[in-house]
Design an enzyme around this catalytic site. Structure first.
Site, PDB file in Angstrom:
ATOM      1  N   ARG A  40      -7.190  11.413  -8.066  1.00 33.69           N
ATOM      2  CA  ARG A  40      -8.131  10.536  -8.760  1.00 33.69           C
ATOM      3  C   ARG A  40      -9.545  11.038  -8.499  1.00 33.69           C
ATOM      4  O   ARG A  40      -9.817  11.635  -7.459  1.00 33.69           O
ATOM      5  CB  ARG A  40      -8.009   9.103  -8.258  1.00 33.69           C
ATOM      6  CG  ARG A  40      -6.719   8.426  -8.614  1.00 33.69           C
ATOM      7  CD  ARG A  40      -6.650   7.028  -7.965  1.00 33.69           C
ATOM      8  NE  ARG A  40      -5.350   6.438  -8.178  1.00 33.69           N
ATOM      9  CZ  ARG A  40      -4.293   6.637  -7.394  1.00 33.69           C
ATOM     10  NH1 ARG A  40      -4.391   7.394  -6.317  1.00 33.69           N
ATOM     11  NH2 ARG A  40      -3.131   6.068  -7.671  1.00 33.69           N
ATOM     12  N   LYS A  64      -7.419   4.565  -3.371  1.00 35.87           N
ATOM     13  CA  LYS A  64      -6.764   3.424  -4.006  1.00 35.87           C
ATOM     14  C   LYS A  64      -5.562   2.946  -3.202  1.00 35.87           C
ATOM     15  O   LYS A  64      -5.417   1.752  -2.933  1.00 35.87           O
ATOM     16  CB  LYS A  64      -6.322   3.781  -5.429  1.00 35.87           C
ATOM     17  CG  LYS A  64      -5.721   2.613  -6.168  1.00 35.87           C
ATOM     18  CD  LYS A  64      -5.388   2.975  -7.598  1.00 35.87           C
ATOM     19  CE  LYS A  64      -4.797   1.794  -8.318  1.00 35.87           C
ATOM     20  NZ  LYS A  64      -4.443   2.109  -9.699  1.00 35.87           N
ATOM     21  N   HIS A 139      -9.995  10.100 -15.616  1.00 34.34           N
ATOM     22  CA  HIS A 139      -8.563  10.008 -15.342  1.00 34.34           C
ATOM     23  C   HIS A 139      -7.751  10.998 -16.182  1.00 34.34           C
ATOM     24  O   HIS A 139      -6.585  11.245 -15.899  1.00 34.34           O
ATOM     25  CB  HIS A 139      -8.083   8.570 -15.588  1.00 34.34           C
ATOM     26  CG  HIS A 139      -7.235   8.043 -14.484  1.00 34.34           C
ATOM     27  ND1 HIS A 139      -7.605   8.070 -13.160  1.00 34.34           N
ATOM     28  CD2 HIS A 139      -5.999   7.494 -14.509  1.00 34.34           C
ATOM     29  CE1 HIS A 139      -6.640   7.549 -12.435  1.00 34.34           C
ATOM     30  NE2 HIS A 139      -5.652   7.198 -13.226  1.00 34.34           N
ATOM     31  N   ARG A 142      -6.212  13.796 -14.014  1.00 31.70           N
ATOM     32  CA  ARG A 142      -4.974  13.429 -13.311  1.00 31.70           C
ATOM     33  C   ARG A 142      -3.796  13.361 -14.291  1.00 31.70           C
ATOM     34  O   ARG A 142      -2.696  13.821 -13.992  1.00 31.70           O
ATOM     35  CB  ARG A 142      -5.186  12.085 -12.608  1.00 31.70           C
ATOM     36  CG  ARG A 142      -4.031  11.602 -11.757  1.00 31.70           C
ATOM     37  CD  ARG A 142      -4.506  10.401 -10.931  1.00 31.70           C
ATOM     38  NE  ARG A 142      -3.442   9.601 -10.375  1.00 31.70           N
ATOM     39  CZ  ARG A 142      -2.870   9.807  -9.196  1.00 31.70           C
ATOM     40  NH1 ARG A 142      -3.250  10.815  -8.453  1.00 31.70           N
ATOM     41  NH2 ARG A 142      -1.922   9.009  -8.758  1.00 31.70           N
ATOM     42  N   HIS A 166       4.207   6.087  -8.054  1.00 28.22           N
ATOM     43  CA  HIS A 166       4.540   5.034  -9.015  1.00 28.22           C
ATOM     44  C   HIS A 166       5.845   4.370  -8.605  1.00 28.22           C
ATOM     45  O   HIS A 166       6.709   4.994  -7.994  1.00 28.22           O
ATOM     46  CB  HIS A 166       4.683   5.612 -10.423  1.00 28.22           C
ATOM     47  CG  HIS A 166       3.376   5.995 -11.039  1.00 28.22           C
ATOM     48  ND1 HIS A 166       3.294   6.846 -12.112  1.00 28.22           N
ATOM     49  CD2 HIS A 166       2.101   5.656 -10.745  1.00 28.22           C
ATOM     50  CE1 HIS A 166       2.018   7.006 -12.452  1.00 28.22           C
ATOM     51  NE2 HIS A 166       1.278   6.298 -11.635  1.00 28.22           N
ATOM     52  N   TYR A 175       2.266   6.754 -18.204  1.00 23.52           N
ATOM     53  CA  TYR A 175       1.013   7.215 -17.622  1.00 23.52           C
ATOM     54  C   TYR A 175       0.626   8.598 -18.138  1.00 23.52           C
ATOM     55  O   TYR A 175      -0.536   8.851 -18.450  1.00 23.52           O
ATOM     56  CB  TYR A 175       1.147   7.233 -16.099  1.00 23.52           C
ATOM     57  CG  TYR A 175      -0.095   7.631 -15.372  1.00 23.52           C
ATOM     58  CD1 TYR A 175      -1.126   6.723 -15.175  1.00 23.52           C
ATOM     59  CD2 TYR A 175      -0.248   8.914 -14.871  1.00 23.52           C
ATOM     60  CE1 TYR A 175      -2.273   7.087 -14.501  1.00 23.52           C
ATOM     61  CE2 TYR A 175      -1.388   9.287 -14.195  1.00 23.52           C
ATOM     62  CZ  TYR A 175      -2.399   8.365 -14.011  1.00 23.52           C
ATOM     63  OH  TYR A 175      -3.536   8.740 -13.347  1.00 23.52           O
TER      64      TYR A 175
END
Length: 195
Positions: A40, A64, A139, A142, A166, A175
């Site tokens: 990230r 995160k 993002h 990523r 995840h 994603y």
């Protein structure tokens, strides 16, 4: 919050990189660092020269997931990130003349501080606009990493699920922007099985 996409086309990735390289070597490295590490932007911006220069891998505590784990009283986990050869060469060339204590993506404003998330976004947005890309943000780096790893590793969603931390494969597939065509193709491949 806007939904951003991965860059799926290798020629577009190359075009963005070339555009950034012509403008600023730091910005080129930022783009490549994101695509080659899958981190990230908040984690990328904390990296210092000493973390990556001359190394084959480095460790990061993801911001995160660190906060989530602190709330649940679990131990903080350092994630090991391999530095691929192409990225290692970029880092080596870029770091000439930098101090080991410098942030890798150092701001030109003030002393030793990294660029901001907003500045990183502006860099990528400007490059994307120049190259005709839409739905791009920080993002995107990523997600592009995930998309490339997925397609280069025989569509191993479990591997990516683990890398991204995840909870389910469908989250990972959504994603990285796997579209309906890819889903249809996966089903169609079942026709070739001899069962």
């Amino acid at each position: 919050m806007n939904f951003v996409q991965p860059i799926r086309d290798l020629e577009k990735i190359s075009e963005v990189r070339t555009y950034l390289a012509d403008k600023n070597k730091r910005d080129e490295l930022l783009f490549c660092f994101g695509i080659y590490t899958g981190l990230r932007i908040s984690d990328i911006l904390t990296v210092k020269v000493q973390d990556v220069y001359g190394k084959d891998y480095f460790y990061v505590v993801e911001q995160k997931t660190k906060r989530a784990k602190q709330r649940s009283k679990k131990y903080t986990v350092r994630k090991r990130i391999p530095i691929v050869t192409k990225l290692k060469k970029l880092i080596t060339n870029y770091c000439e003349g930098l101090r080991m204590s410098d942030y890798l993506f150092k701001s030109r404003q003030g002393k030793n501080r990294p660029i901001t998330r907003v500045r990183a976004y502006d860099i990528l947005r400007n490059a994307a606009q120049h190259c005709g890309l839409k739905e791009i943000g920080t993002h995107t780096l990523r997600k592009t990493f995930g998309y490339l790893v997925y397609h280069e590793n025989d569509k191993d969603v479990a591997l990516l699920q683990d890398i991204f931390n995840h909870s389910a494969p469908y989250i990972t597939l959504k994603y990285i922007g796997v579209n309906q065509d890819a889903i249809d193709e996966a089903y169609s491949a079942l026709n070739d099985l001899k069962i």
